[in-house]
Design an enzyme around this catalytic site. Structure first.
Site, PDB file in Angstrom:
ATOM      1  N   HIS A 131       7.817  38.384  11.636  1.00 28.79           N
ATOM      2  CA  HIS A 131       8.489  37.229  11.527  1.00 28.79           C
ATOM      3  C   HIS A 131       8.142  36.441  10.780  1.00 28.79           C
ATOM      4  CE1 HIS A 131      11.367  34.749  14.549  1.00 28.79           C
ATOM      5  NE2 HIS A 131       9.388  34.115  13.854  1.00 28.79           N
ATOM      6  N   ASP A 177      10.896  34.285   9.609  1.00 28.54           N
ATOM      7  CA  ASP A 177      10.964  32.718   8.815  1.00 28.54           C
ATOM      8  C   ASP A 177      10.105  32.098   7.913  1.00 28.54           C
ATOM      9  OD1 ASP A 177      10.440  31.404  11.811  1.00 28.54           O
ATOM     10  OD2 ASP A 177       8.141  32.010  11.839  1.00 28.54           O
ATOM     11  N   HIS A 218       5.712  27.083   8.451  1.00 23.56           N
ATOM     12  CA  HIS A 218       6.815  26.522   7.924  1.00 23.56           C
ATOM     13  C   HIS A 218       6.697  24.566   7.125  1.00 23.56           C
ATOM     14  CE1 HIS A 218       8.723  28.479  10.879  1.00 23.56           C
ATOM     15  NE2 HIS A 218       8.437  27.911  11.684  1.00 23.56           N
TER      16      HIS A 218
HETATM   17 ZN   LIG Z   1      10.173  32.054  14.006  1.00 21.46          ZN
END
Ligand SMILES: [Zn+2]
Length: 298
Positions: free
Chosen positions: A237, A241, A264
């Site tokens: 995952h 991302d 992020h």
């Molecule tokens: Zn995510």
């Protein structure tokens, strides 16, 4: 040799689902767009339907997700859809949303990819523009590192360490080809610690979050009855991302991404650093095959 052309959706597709923050129903429409449009997000619930094109500069990092924030346009949790656009080869699309967040679906890119596949993609009249990394670019914050290095292929090397008994310390290299993403990464779900979910919900956040749209990690085990979809679903995952975060630059990237304990915020800083100096990259056209994004050496 023919070059890879820009693509958009063959026709529009609509869907609705629960928003992660609000827990309320959100309507979403993804529409075809002309060449060189990029990915544009639009708030259909606001007067005059304000819209914003995705660039690294309109990305705002919230504790839970990546959001697009530009003027009145404020839309959260865009990264899983951006990864699906990358995986489907979509360069140009307009995404209308009836609230300040996208539907979370199952917490992965699978539903977004299925929606795009259900209408198909259409080749357009101009070549796809890929960003080729020409110089190493690195951003650091304590022990967090995110880096892009020149390479003939797109790959992602990731290291994560949550210091949690259920999520092992891991370092993996992933193939960055869209075909690999679709097969091996797109179904990997987001994850959260049970104690964090309880804390957020007591603050009125993540009201839509639960076992249907995330892996919920208890102190000693995964709480989802069905278990994990891949035994290394957590780091897969993270790779999903990163692919979504990097596609916020509006073009596929040709280079090697390396991220240690990155997220992020670091990924966005890296994109801004890459684009800040024209010597760091150049736009290239690529042969009409997915294989250029990666090597066969994986
Ligand atoms: Zn995510």
């Amino acid at each position: 040799m023919s070059v890879s052309m820009q693509c958009t959706l063959a026709k529009e597709v609509t869907a609705s689902g629960i928003g992660l923050h609000s827990g309320k129903n959100v309507e979403m429409k993804i529409m075809p767009a002309p060449v060189d449009t990029g990915i544009v997000f639009c708030r259909s619930d606001l007067a005059h339907k304000p819209s914003a094109r995705v660039t690294p500069q309109v990305v705002e990092i919230s504790p839970l997700c990546t959001k697009v924030l530009s003027g009145e346009v404020d839309i959260s949790t865009v990264e899983h859809l951006m990864a699906a656009f990358y995986g489907a080869g979509v360069d140009n699309a307009i995404v209308e949303v009836s609230a300040s967040e996208l539907p979370v679906f199952d917490g992965s890119s699978a539903a977004f990819l299925m929606l795009i596949d259900s209408v198909g993609v259409q080749k357009q009249s101009k070549p796809k523009r890929v960003i080729k990394v020409m110089k190493e670019v690195i951003v650091e914050d304590g022990d967090k590192i995110a880096m892009l290095k020149p390479d003939d292929h797109f790959s992602l090397t990731l290291e994560l360490d949550f210091k949690h008994p259920v999520i092992p310390h891991q370092k993996c290299k992933f193939d960055g080809r869209p075909s690999y993403f679709r097969k091996e990464l797109a179904r990997a779900r987001t994850f959260a610690m049970q104690r964090d979910v309880e804390k957020m919900q007591s603050m009125g956040l993540a009201l839509g979050g639960g076992l249907d749209n995330a892996i919920v990690v208890g102190d000693f085990s995964v709480l989802n009855a069905e278990g994990l979809r891949h035994k290394d679903e957590f780091i897969r995952h993270k790779a999903l991302d990163c692919i979504g975060d990097l596609f916020m630059v509006g073009h596929p990237i040709l280079g090697a991404f390396v991220g240690s304990y990155t997220g992020h915020a670091m990924n966005n800083k890296l994109l801004c650093a890459l684009m800040a100096d024209e010597n760091n990259y150049r736009f290239v056209e690529i042969p009409d095959t997915n294989d250029i994004y990666s090597s066969d050496a994986f």
